[in-house]
Design a protein around this motif. Structure first.
Motif, PDB file in Angstrom:
ATOM      1  N   PRO A   1      -9.798  10.142  -1.142  1.00  0.00           N
ATOM      2  CA  PRO A   1     -11.059  10.262  -0.407  1.00  0.00           C
ATOM      3  C   PRO A   1     -11.621   8.877  -0.111  1.00  0.00           C
ATOM      4  CG  PRO A   1     -11.454  10.597  -2.739  1.00  0.00           C
ATOM      5  CD  PRO A   1      -9.969  10.441  -2.591  1.00  0.00           C
ATOM      6  N   PRO A   2     -12.504   8.758   0.877  1.00  0.00           N
ATOM      7  CA  PRO A   2     -13.166   7.471   1.114  1.00  0.00           C
ATOM      8  C   PRO A   2     -13.927   7.038  -0.135  1.00  0.00           C
ATOM      9  CG  PRO A   2     -13.541   8.966   2.951  1.00  0.00           C
ATOM     10  CD  PRO A   2     -12.908   9.783   1.859  1.00  0.00           C
ATOM     11  N   ALA A   3     -13.853   5.760  -0.464  1.00  0.00           N
ATOM     12  CA  ALA A   3     -14.489   5.263  -1.687  1.00  0.00           C
ATOM     13  C   ALA A   3     -15.904   4.797  -1.403  1.00  0.00           C
ATOM     14  CB  ALA A   3     -13.672   4.122  -2.278  1.00  0.00           C
ATOM     15  N   ALA A   4     -16.873   5.465  -2.042  1.00  0.00           N
ATOM     16  CA  ALA A   4     -18.256   5.023  -1.919  1.00  0.00           C
ATOM     17  C   ALA A   4     -18.516   3.805  -2.803  1.00  0.00           C
ATOM     18  CB  ALA A   4     -19.205   6.156  -2.295  1.00  0.00           C
TER      19      ALA A   4
ATOM     20  N   LEU B   1      -9.327  -1.318  -2.339  1.00  0.00           N
ATOM     21  CA  LEU B   1     -10.299  -0.994  -1.295  1.00  0.00           C
ATOM     22  C   LEU B   1      -9.603  -0.758   0.043  1.00  0.00           C
ATOM     23  CD1 LEU B   1     -13.261  -3.438  -2.078  1.00  0.00           C
ATOM     24  CD2 LEU B   1     -13.180  -0.962  -2.416  1.00  0.00           C
ATOM     25  N   MET B   2      -8.567  -1.559   0.329  1.00  0.00           N
ATOM     26  CA  MET B   2      -7.803  -1.380   1.559  1.00  0.00           C
ATOM     27  C   MET B   2      -7.116  -0.021   1.561  1.00  0.00           C
ATOM     28  SD  MET B   2      -5.320  -4.361   3.126  1.00  0.00           S
ATOM     29  CE  MET B   2      -6.313  -5.581   2.242  1.00  0.00           C
ATOM     30  N   LEU B   3      -6.599   0.370   0.381  1.00  0.00           N
ATOM     31  CA  LEU B   3      -5.924   1.662   0.265  1.00  0.00           C
ATOM     32  C   LEU B   3      -6.897   2.807   0.505  1.00  0.00           C
ATOM     33  CD1 LEU B   3      -3.369   3.305  -0.663  1.00  0.00           C
ATOM     34  CD2 LEU B   3      -4.373   3.232  -2.956  1.00  0.00           C
ATOM     35  N   PHE B   4      -8.086   2.743  -0.084  1.00  0.00           N
ATOM     36  CA  PHE B   4      -9.074   3.819   0.054  1.00  0.00           C
ATOM     37  C   PHE B   4      -9.560   3.966   1.497  1.00  0.00           C
ATOM     38  CE2 PHE B   4      -9.510   4.000  -4.571  1.00  0.00           C
ATOM     39  CZ  PHE B   4      -9.783   5.347  -4.768  1.00  0.00           C
TER      40      PHE B   4
ATOM     41  N   ASP C   1      -0.757   9.067  -7.514  1.00  0.00           N
ATOM     42  CA  ASP C   1       0.457   8.295  -7.267  1.00  0.00           C
ATOM     43  C   ASP C   1       0.184   7.147  -6.295  1.00  0.00           C
ATOM     44  OD1 ASP C   1       1.770  10.079  -8.897  1.00  0.00           O
ATOM     45  OD2 ASP C   1       2.715  11.196  -7.259  1.00  0.00           O
ATOM     46  N   GLN C   2      -0.534   7.440  -5.222  1.00  0.00           N
ATOM     47  CA  GLN C   2      -0.867   6.396  -4.239  1.00  0.00           C
ATOM     48  C   GLN C   2      -1.597   5.233  -4.903  1.00  0.00           C
ATOM     49  OE1 GLN C   2      -2.444   9.463  -0.983  1.00  0.00           O
ATOM     50  NE2 GLN C   2      -2.522   7.352  -0.247  1.00  0.00           N
ATOM     51  N   LEU C   3      -2.620   5.579  -5.667  1.00  0.00           N
ATOM     52  CA  LEU C   3      -3.456   4.558  -6.283  1.00  0.00           C
ATOM     53  C   LEU C   3      -2.689   3.772  -7.339  1.00  0.00           C
ATOM     54  CD1 LEU C   3      -6.196   3.216  -6.732  1.00  0.00           C
ATOM     55  CD2 LEU C   3      -6.831   5.138  -8.204  1.00  0.00           C
ATOM     56  N   ALA C   4      -1.994   4.488  -8.229  1.00  0.00           N
ATOM     57  CA  ALA C   4      -1.302   3.822  -9.325  1.00  0.00           C
ATOM     58  C   ALA C   4      -0.178   2.926  -8.824  1.00  0.00           C
ATOM     59  CB  ALA C   4      -0.755   4.866 -10.298  1.00  0.00           C
ATOM     60  N   CYS C   5       0.586   3.398  -7.850  1.00  0.00           N
ATOM     61  CA  CYS C   5       1.695   2.590  -7.349  1.00  0.00           C
ATOM     62  C   CYS C   5       1.199   1.372  -6.570  1.00  0.00           C
ATOM     63  CB  CYS C   5       2.610   3.450  -6.474  1.00  0.00           C
ATOM     64  SG  CYS C   5       3.674   4.560  -7.432  1.00  0.00           S
ATOM     65  N   THR C   6       0.126   1.534  -5.819  1.00  0.00           N
ATOM     66  CA  THR C   6      -0.443   0.387  -5.110  1.00  0.00           C
ATOM     67  C   THR C   6      -0.860  -0.688  -6.108  1.00  0.00           C
ATOM     68  OG1 THR C   6      -1.186   1.683  -3.204  1.00  0.00           O
ATOM     69  CG2 THR C   6      -2.345  -0.381  -3.634  1.00  0.00           C
TER      70      THR C   6
ATOM     71  N   LEU D   1       0.852  -1.191   0.000  1.00  0.00           N
ATOM     72  CA  LEU D   1       0.000   0.000   0.000  1.00  0.00           C
ATOM     73  C   LEU D   1       0.884   1.235   0.000  1.00  0.00           C
ATOM     74  CD1 LEU D   1      -2.631  -1.024   2.723  1.00  0.00           C
ATOM     75  CD2 LEU D   1      -2.860  -1.245   0.236  1.00  0.00           C
ATOM     76  N   TYR D   2       0.361   2.318  -0.575  1.00  0.00           N
ATOM     77  CA  TYR D   2       1.119   3.563  -0.645  1.00  0.00           C
ATOM     78  C   TYR D   2       0.349   4.684   0.053  1.00  0.00           C
ATOM     79  CZ  TYR D   2       4.639   1.645  -3.740  1.00  0.00           C
ATOM     80  OH  TYR D   2       5.681   0.902  -4.244  1.00  0.00           O
ATOM     81  N   PHE D   3       1.013   5.272   1.059  1.00  0.00           N
ATOM     82  CA  PHE D   3       0.447   6.389   1.800  1.00  0.00           C
ATOM     83  C   PHE D   3       1.389   7.593   1.693  1.00  0.00           C
ATOM     84  CE2 PHE D   3      -1.554   2.706   4.047  1.00  0.00           C
ATOM     85  CZ  PHE D   3      -2.842   2.961   3.631  1.00  0.00           C
ATOM     86  N   VAL D   4       1.142   8.610   2.497  1.00  0.00           N
ATOM     87  CA  VAL D   4       1.897   9.857   2.399  1.00  0.00           C
ATOM     88  C   VAL D   4       2.516  10.180   3.751  1.00  0.00           C
ATOM     89  CG1 VAL D   4       1.766  12.319   1.828  1.00  0.00           C
ATOM     90  CG2 VAL D   4       0.307  10.682   0.615  1.00  0.00           C
ATOM     91  N   GLU D   5       3.770  10.605   3.714  1.00  0.00           N
ATOM     92  CA  GLU D   5       4.457  11.050   4.927  1.00  0.00           C
ATOM     93  C   GLU D   5       5.210  12.341   4.606  1.00  0.00           C
ATOM     94  OE1 GLU D   5       7.195   9.038   8.374  1.00  0.00           O
ATOM     95  OE2 GLU D   5       7.738   8.634   6.299  1.00  0.00           O
ATOM     96  N   ASP D   6       4.824  13.425   5.275  1.00  0.00           N
ATOM     97  CA  ASP D   6       5.446  14.734   5.037  1.00  0.00           C
ATOM     98  C   ASP D   6       5.399  15.120   3.559  1.00  0.00           C
ATOM     99  OD1 ASP D   6       6.077  14.924   7.749  1.00  0.00           O
ATOM    100  OD2 ASP D   6       8.008  13.901   7.466  1.00  0.00           O
ATOM    101  N   GLY D   7       4.273  14.839   2.916  1.00  0.00           N
ATOM    102  CA  GLY D   7       4.088  15.213   1.526  1.00  0.00           C
ATOM    103  C   GLY D   7       4.716  14.278   0.517  1.00  0.00           C
TER     104      GLY D   7
END
Length: 211
Positions: A108-111, A88-91, A140-145, A62-68
Motif C-alpha cells: 500500500p502507499p506509505a503514509a 520509500l521508492m518501493l512503496f 516478500d517485496q519489502l524484505a527482498c528490497t 526494487l522488487y515488484f510483482v509480475e503475474d503473481g
C-alpha cells in the motif's frame, strides 16, 4: 676670491657626470613586464572556469510483482541512496516504464516511512500502524528490497536476514538467499543468469504473516 665663488665650480663638476650617464634627477624608472594576476579589492581568488562535477548514477534494487510472482528490477537514479530511500521508492510503486512492462505491487502507499535497524547481517523493518497487515507477497517485496540493498551497501556480508515487524507485533522473516536476483548481482550460489527472475513466493514466516 670668496669661498662661495670657489664652491660653485666644484658643485657643477660633480653634477656633470650624472647628467652625462642619463640618470634622472627625480622620478621613478619603470622596467620589466607589467604585473599580472592582480585581483580587485575584496576578491580572494580568480574565478574558476572548471565544469561542475557530474552526479553519479546508481542502481537501486526494487522488487515488484509480475503475474503473481516476485520480480527483481534495478532502477537507475542520480546520487547515492540508503536503505530508507530504497524502501520509500518501493512503496511509491512501479514507475511509468515499469508499469508498461506489466509490473505491479501489493504494497500500500506509505503514509509514514518505516523504521529500519541494522545489526550486521540482520535488518529489522518496523512498519507504522498506518501500513496495516501486508500480504505474503508484499512482505516478500519489502524484505527482498531491503536485503539486496543491504548487500549492495556491504557486499562483504554475503547474506542478509530481514525481519518485517507489522502492526500488532506480527513478524515475518526473509533471507536474501531466497530472493530472485538480476544478472548484475551474484548470490552465494552463483551469478544470476537472467535480466529478471521471478519467484512465486519465498515464504519463511516467523510468528505469522498477513494473508
Amino acid at each position: 676670491m670668496k669661498p662661495s665663488a670657489r664652491a660653485f665650480p666644484l658643485l657643477l663638476a660633480a653634477l656633470l657626470p650624472l647628467s652625462a650617464c642619463g640618470i634622472p634627477e627625480t622620478g621613478v624608472v619603470e622596467a620589466g613586464e607589467p604585473a599580472t594576476g592582480v585581483l580587485d579589492p575584496g576578491v580572494t581568488s580568480a574565478p574558476s572556469e572548471s565544469a561542475p562535477e557530474a552526479v553519479p548514477l546508481v542502481k537501486v534494487p526494487l522488487y515488484f510483482v509480475e503475474d503473481g510472482a516476485l520480480v527483481a528490477v534495478d532502477r537507475t537514479v542520480p546520487g547515492s541512496t540508503d536503505l530508507g530511500s530504497s524502501v520509500l521508492m518501493l512503496f511509491k510503486g512501479p514507475n511509468d516504464q515499469e508499469l508498461g512492462r506489466g509490473l505491479t505491487t501489493e504494497l500500500p502507499p506509505a503514509a509514514e516511512a518505516p523504521t529500519i535497524r541494522t545489526d550486521g547481517t540482520g535488518v529489522t523493518v518496523q512498519l507504522s500502524r498506518s501500513a496495516g497487515i501486508l500480504s505474503d507477497t508484499a512482505v516478500d517485496q519489502l524484505a527482498c528490497t531491503v536485503a539486496v540493498a543491504r548487500l549492495r551497501q556491504d557486499p562483504a556480508l554475503g547474506r542478509a536476514q530481514v525481519t518485517v515487524e507489522q502492526p500488532g507485533g506480527r513478524l515475518a522473516g526473509r533471507s536474501s538467499d531466497d530472493c530472485p536476483v538480476g544478472a548484475d548481482r551474484k548470490t552465494p550460489e552463483g551469478p544470476g543468469t537472467a535480466e529478471r527472475t521471478a519467484t512465486p513466493g519465498i515464504g519463511g514466516s516467523v510468528g505469522g504473516t498477513g494473508g
